[in-house]
Design an enzyme around this catalytic site. Sequence first.
Site, PDB file in Angstrom:
ATOM      1  N   ASN A   1       8.356  -3.597   4.843  1.00 28.78           N
ATOM      2  CA  ASN A   1       7.509  -2.751   5.682  1.00 28.78           C
ATOM      3  C   ASN A   1       7.914  -2.864   7.143  1.00 28.78           C
ATOM      4  OD1 ASN A   1       5.697  -1.170   4.215  1.00 28.78           O
ATOM      5  ND2 ASN A   1       4.515  -2.977   3.644  1.00 28.78           N
TER       6      ASN A   1
ATOM      7  N   HIS B   1       0.841  -1.203   0.000  1.00 30.45           N
ATOM      8  CA  HIS B   1       0.000   0.000   0.000  1.00 30.45           C
ATOM      9  C   HIS B   1       0.876   1.253   0.000  1.00 30.45           C
ATOM     10  CE1 HIS B   1      -3.197  -2.714   1.460  1.00 30.45           C
ATOM     11  NE2 HIS B   1      -4.053  -1.781   1.080  1.00 30.45           N
TER      12      HIS B   1
END
Length: 714
Positions: free
Chosen positions: A573, A537
């Site tokens: 991430n 994302h």
Amino acid sequence: MGASTWSACCAPSRRNRAANVWNDRRQSSSESGDAIMKSERILERLRGLNDEIRRQDPRLHEEGMAARSGQETGTLEGLPGGAVESAVHSESIVMRRLRPVLAVKGGTTELAFADPAESELWKERLAGAKEHLDRAIRAVGRVELQGGRLDWVGTGWVVAENVLVTNRHVAQEFAQRRGEGFAFRMGSQGLMSARADFLQEIDNPAALEFELLRPLHIEEEPGPDVAFFEIKLTSGDARLAEPIKLSATIRETPAVATIGYPAYDSRIPEPDLMLRLYGNVFDSKRLAPGAVTKIEQTRLQHNCTTLGGNSGSVLVDLDSGLAVGLHFSGSFLATNYAVRADVVEDLLRRVRSGRTRRETANPVPPPAPPVRSKAAAPQGASGSASLTIPLTITVSLGGQAGLEPPARRWSGAPTEPDDGGGESGGEEARPEDYRDREGYAADFLGETVPLPKVERAASDVLTYDNEGQQDSVLRYEHYSVVMSRSRRLCFFSATNIDGNLSRKSARVGWKWDPRILKSQQIMNECYGNPPRFSRGHMTRREDPGWGDPVTAKRGNEDSMHVTNATPQMQAFNAPIWLALEDYALQHAREDDMKISVFTGPYFSDHDRPIYGVRIPLAFWKIIAFIHDETGRLCATGYEMNQEQNLPSEEEFVFGAFTSPQLGTAAQVPIHTIEMRSGLNFGPLASVDPLTGQMEGIGEAERPGLLALEQIRFI
């Protein structure tokens, strides 16, 4: 296949030929329009800077007016944008007159200007300061390396009998702290070494090199950008130049000059203008006069013309011949920064007396970020202590122990990495289903923060038909995306977050955006189970999920469009990267808990294809909010590099981008993100607490964020 069949299949029809010609003309027209818009921005910037210089230095005003009038009567060539180009050319002449860049030859300033329209006033000022300047010129050298990735890294100058001063970010390219002392770094072929060449002049093949014997001190952040080295006093029969004395009186003045080594800077978005100002001559000793425009607590602002490579330059007062500053950063044709000479002198005095212990090395530390009353502070925190939590970035998924974000009032949680599975989230939507999506709101924070502008690659912005109008912004619930046509990924994703109204929603599958062609998006190809990539994302899944239940659910589901995803390795991430938005909310104004976040990949020529997709090696993020303590707009920038997590069988070279530790997040100046990304973030760079940080040839190592408390918000 016969010749006639080949002709029928491959030769374009008259209709196709006409379509191709029309498309070529449209593309040419689009590129021409982009060039005109870019020239207009350059012209506006030049005029603004020239007018500001005139206001600060009335004696230059009369000289500049003659060149300004030339642009209004200049002959145009009749080409599209010809008037704008003519005005840029004329305004460039004005700029070279107001802020010339002069050659240094034979150890003295060559008073020969690049244009026939010379500045008599600068001739007068520089001729009157000749004795001062000649003495300073001899003491300024180019810092050169052996065993490193760069041949040279910046400028340094003799500040005491056997001491050379330069910037911390220059020194960190080849030296580092070791225990309570400092040492040279290890290079590819052993221990690195450095020297300063005090000739390196235009058309001068000679060299005058003095060895840097050892690093004496490298000031730690957030202290001033200063480093000292012991330098050898003799080189053959030559003796080191006399030191440049430091001024104890720092004042605004229209008559100063930088002496240093400007290098061609590929990060500058106006390379043609840079070439005009520097005459396409770089890497040699140059003198650039200007003014000290503002005095701050530990630094000053000046407007001498500088580039990367000028890091470490001396700023000399033309009236006294004393050094008033150590140049350390600048934004091309905007504002430059120098460490005040009295700050340098105080630090040098403490280094020589042995009083620069590590824990007290910063003479004027910036205020610590405030601890909100409604947010739980780390245990044991106080107004003067900081908490550093060790963090290993290359942990497996779920291994996020060791970092617990501060307590928060909103219900969001760090985004879980995508598992790469699932092509669609149910029934495909229709373009008309998005009519009510307003997207990112520029006035969300109470101050206007517009969407970024794609400048360097404006012709690559993907457009689509939005109810009869061409549009480049894909609007979703509480966030917007602008896509790259060639990369099929977003240039950026921008979102508004209201922490007070956040709601959790169930995760749905990834989906296409029906407003653009599927061929302009990436659903599978590089995505899937390891070793393929996850869909990372850009706007986090929970960020737009706020408001009433229906709106929050729609925001959460809208985040699952593949236009909001880029290829990322799952280990990329890291907890800090995921927690940046949460932490910023803790410093947003108490009664609002609102922030705006911009995120995107760096597109580089060095990005290599894997599974048919060119994979970005690094990403940036900018967070804007109204600060709880100051009540003013604040913005901070961050970078993160995933190169170390990419498949080892692929060869990746990232080029100019280097991160302190691959895979760690680092706080960086927003103007650096602008230069690397080719985006314009409007007012945000001017409200960044790191404004003015780091200008150099190579990017020196930047400390990674090991704890959220290291972030500077003020």
